[in-house]
Design a protein around this motif. Structure first.
Motif, short mmCIF file in Angstrom:
data_model
loop_
_atom_site.label_atom_id
_atom_site.label_comp_id
_atom_site.label_asym_id
_atom_site.label_seq_id
_atom_site.Cartn_x
_atom_site.Cartn_y
_atom_site.Cartn_z
N ALA A 60 -0.39 -6.44 4.17
CA ALA A 60 -1.49 -6.07 3.29
C ALA A 60 -1.02 -5.13 2.18
O ALA A 60 -1.48 -5.22 1.03
CB ALA A 60 -2.61 -5.41 4.10
N ARG A 61 -0.09 -4.26 2.50
CA ARG A 61 0.45 -3.36 1.48
C ARG A 61 1.21 -4.15 0.41
O ARG A 61 1.12 -3.85 -0.79
CB ARG A 61 1.36 -2.33 2.14
N LEU A 113 0.63 -7.29 -0.48
CA LEU A 113 -0.34 -8.01 -1.30
C LEU A 113 -1.05 -7.08 -2.28
O LEU A 113 -1.23 -7.42 -3.46
CB LEU A 113 -1.37 -8.69 -0.39
N THR A 114 -1.42 -5.91 -1.80
CA THR A 114 -2.11 -4.96 -2.68
C THR A 114 -1.20 -4.49 -3.80
O THR A 114 -1.64 -4.28 -4.93
CB THR A 114 -2.62 -3.78 -1.85
N ALA A 115 0.09 -4.31 -3.49
CA ALA A 115 1.02 -3.85 -4.52
C ALA A 115 1.17 -4.87 -5.65
O ALA A 115 1.55 -4.49 -6.77
CB ALA A 115 2.39 -3.57 -3.89
N HIS A 116 0.88 -6.15 -5.37
CA HIS A 116 0.96 -7.18 -6.40
C HIS A 116 -0.44 -7.60 -6.87
O HIS A 116 -0.64 -8.74 -7.31
CB HIS A 116 1.74 -8.39 -5.88
N HIS A 117 -1.41 -6.68 -6.72
CA HIS A 117 -2.74 -6.81 -7.30
C HIS A 117 -3.52 -8.00 -6.71
O HIS A 117 -4.21 -8.71 -7.44
CB HIS A 117 -2.65 -6.94 -8.83
N PRO A 156 -6.39 -8.28 -4.07
CA PRO A 156 -7.30 -7.54 -3.20
C PRO A 156 -7.59 -8.34 -1.93
O PRO A 156 -8.13 -9.45 -1.98
CB PRO A 156 -8.55 -7.36 -4.06
N VAL A 157 -7.25 -7.79 -0.79
CA VAL A 157 -7.29 -8.55 0.46
C VAL A 157 -8.72 -8.87 0.87
O VAL A 157 -9.08 -10.03 1.11
CB VAL A 157 -6.54 -7.77 1.56
N ARG A 158 -9.58 -7.85 0.98
CA ARG A 158 -10.93 -8.08 1.49
C ARG A 158 -11.75 -8.95 0.55
O ARG A 158 -12.45 -9.87 0.97
CB ARG A 158 -11.64 -6.74 1.70
N GLN A 159 -11.69 -8.65 -0.74
CA GLN A 159 -12.47 -9.43 -1.69
C GLN A 159 -12.00 -10.88 -1.74
O GLN A 159 -12.81 -11.80 -1.84
CB GLN A 159 -12.38 -8.81 -3.09
#
Length: 658
Positions: A589-590, A592-596, A598-601
């Motif tokens: 998850a980190r 994915l978030t670092a490459h913009h 958004p996991v939940r959305q």
């Protein structure tokens, strides 16, 4: 008066041989140099030039000392065509004294070769090594000298003053990076700085001439880097056993040969027999792709020292033995034991077990040890409520860490609730709703989880019916449709993103999978059915579109990252850093978030779109959802269009449209 007599023919021959490869040297000057030599030097130089006509310009290490003196004098006179001979062993340009087979060596290498000639057991450490002085190996000799001396700069014990670290190194132009820096080594290709030396030693290359993996310390005429033997020089970094490059961190041997020795010390020679418990583990570690990872584990890890102690008992090792150690020690000891268990299971020295059930029982034992007065309630609660649900979830590969945390939280809060009621002088049967509300108001963010224990106690008749509300959940927020498809297109086509991020992001955006399940996808989840690539998320194979199929296929063929992932059998699409385990959901998850992304959305949007097109009976077995969960997403996807129509009735200024 008589004229000057003609020089002897031997002098003329020597002068001609000197100027044969040095056209810039005038013949009268060569004759003057020959006339100034001693008879013995003229004889030795002439005999050597007869056998090696290009000795003055070739830099060969077999030049006698008189020839070396001649080269030095010619270079001092400004003759640029001469080339000083380099040491046969180390390649450095120094005075060469000792003649050895193949050429001559410098003073330092002469001592090394002499020490190697006196090989035997060291009188201090007992290891069979070269003994350069007083029947001691080089390491013990340095330690003996360092015991009585210290560096004047740093104050540390040292055999030399200043020590090797504090001694200033003369700067020179590095032959590899071409920067002026202190010289770390002098190779046949020239002086080398510390960063280039470390890079060459830690990452040996394949010699383009002999195709062997070696430290490339020389240049060819075309400025290609090659190994020392391919240029007529020795390889000072070759392992004496297998001729592979020696380890940069460990003296004497390469990483793999050192690993063999360490495995013999830890597992014992019995591990070499096929029927031994550790035979597969030893064979797999000895032939692993990155032996330095296994070597670092054996030499520096607490779990490796624990394994050495357990194998020293001489009896087979079981899960029960490790569980006894985990329960009897501290939390750090339990973590060490679990790490060792993971390695033993990954390399088939121990069979797999249900880790969730074992962790729950271990934690229950610790909590009961701290609160023995609550054992009569905690044990039945765990046995009849938590363990059955854990067994039903045992077939799931994903989310083991989260399920363990789920069980730990419920056990801890049940013990905390009983302790708090006990401090108020109340038994569980006497607790009223007022006490429950007062206790829950203290920290509502975590006390919601005690609902599970309270409901179980009421159903079992241990307490009166009590109410603990569910944890409130906010409505999930999604992405707009354009942003969602732009992110999916980026994951499928943007080669600038890491391959793992592209694959995980595409599965997330297309199938709405939870990150814990994406991280735990096994390698066999990608299969071929009737010539089409499918992805098996639960029970129903999903036929993949071609871009995603190519992306996941490329992921399976990618070389695993360093560490244990490269040394473990390929079991996961996203391997982790621990032996035999997949990447953690937090780390994925980190990324994915670092490459913009958004996991939940992204997950919410994907599930809403799938629920609009598929009924719950098909969506649940395809994505691994519970039928009730699939129905909830279906109801959420069935959007009430009233708000949309109301918004369409107004323009941007809030004026109703007529």
């Amino acid at each position: 008066m008589t004229g000057r007599s003609a020089p002897p023919p031997e002098w003329t021959e020597l002068a001609d041989r000197i100027t044969a490869f040095l056209p810039e040297l005038p013949a009268p000057e060569a004759a003057r140099i020959v006339a100034g030599m001693t008879p013995a030097a003229r004889t030795r130089i002439r005999d050597h030039l007869r056998l090696h006509p290009d000795a003055l310009v070739s830099g060969a290490s077999d030049a006698p000392r008189s020839t070396q003196a001649l080269i030095t004098s010619l270079a001092g006179a400004g003759i640029t065509g001469v080339k000083a001979p380099s040491c046969l062993r180390c390649g450095r340009v120094r005075p060469l004294r000792r003649a050895v087979p193949g050429g001559r060596v410098c003073l330092g290498c002469e001592g090394v070769l002499a020490a190697r000639g006196n090989t035997g057991p060291c009188c201090v450490c007992g290891e069979t090594r070269p003994r350069p002085s007083n029947q001691r190996c080089a390491s013990c000799q340095r330690a003996h000298i360092s015991a009585t001396r210290s560096c004047s700069a740093c104050g540390k014990p040292a055999a030399l003053d200043p020590c090797t670290s504090c001694r200033p190194r003369p700067p020179a132009r590095c032959a590899l990076c071409e920067t002026n820096a202190p010289v770390c080594a002098r190779w046949p290709l020239g002086p080398v700085c510390k960063p280039c030396y470390r890079e060459a030693r830690t990452h040996p290359g394949t010699c383009p001439v002999c195709q062997n993996e070696r430290v490339l310390i020389a240049f060819t005429d075309g400025r290609r880097r090659v190994c020392g033997p391919c240029t007529g020089r020795g390889d000072p970094y070759a392992c004496p056993r297998c001729a592979s490059p020696r380890s940069y961190l460990i003296r004497g041997l390469c990483d793999r040969c050192t690993l063999h020795d360490e495995l013999d010390a830890v597992l014992g020679p019995a591990a070499e027999t096929p029927d031994d418990q550790y035979a597969r583990m030893r064979a797999a570690l000895a032939s692993c792709d990155q032996p330095r990872t296994a070597l670092n584990w054996i030499r520096n890890s607490h779990s490796a020292r624990l394994l050495a102690g357990l194998t020293g008992t001489g009896r087979p090792l079981t899960h029960d033995d490790l569980e006894t150690l985990a329960r009897s020690g501290t939390r750090g000891d339990a973590q060490t034991t679990d790490y060792l268990r993971g390695i033993l299971v990954a390399y088939q020295a121990l069979p797999e077990r249900d880790e969730l059930l074992a962790r729950i029982e271990r934690h229950l034992a610790r909590v009961v040890e701290r609160h023995p007065e609550h054992a009569l309630l905690l044990r039945p609660y765990v046995r009849w409520s938590l363990l059955p649900r854990a067994r039903r979830a045992a077939h799931r590969r994903a989310g083991l860490k989260h399920r363990i945390r789920w069980a730990y939280t419920r056990i801890n809060l049940a013990a905390a609730f009983l302790t708090a009621m006990n401090e108020r002088g109340l038994a569980l049967a006497d607790v009223t709703q007022h006490e429950v509300d007062a206790w829950g108001a203290g920290n509502p963010s975590t006390h919601y989880e005690v609902r599970d224990f309270v409901v179980w106690a009421a159903h079992r008749g241990h307490s009166r019916p009590l109410l603990v509300p569910h944890r409130p959940k906010a409505d999930p927020e999604g992405l707009d449709e354009d942003s969602h498809w732009e992110l999916l297109q980026q994951c499928l086509t943007d080669t600038a993103l890491p391959l793992e991020v592209r694959a995980a992001g595409a599965v997330l955006l297309l199938f709405g999978q939870h990150v814990t399940r994406i991280a735990a996808l096994p390698a066999d989840a990608l299969a071929t059915v009737d010539g089409h690539t499918v992805l098996i998320l639960d029970r129903t194979p999903i036929r993949l579109p071609e871009p995603l199929a190519l992306l996941l296929t490329e992921l399976t063929r990618q070389e695993p990252p360093g560490g244990w992932a490269a040394n473990s059998p390929r079991r996961w699409l996203f391997p982790g850093i621990r032996p035999g385990l997949h990447i953690s959901s937090t780390a994925l998850a980190r990324h994915l978030t670092a490459h913009h992304i958004p996991v939940r959305q992204a997950r919410t949007t994907a599930l809403v779109q799938l629920a609009q097109d598929l009924p719950p009976a098909i969506l649940a077995p395809m994505l691994g959802l519970h039928v009730i969960t699939a129905q909830q997403w279906r109801r959420r996807a069935a959007t009430d269009w009233t708000a949309y129509l109301e918004a369409r009735r107004r323009n941007r200024r809030g004026v109703p449209i007529e």
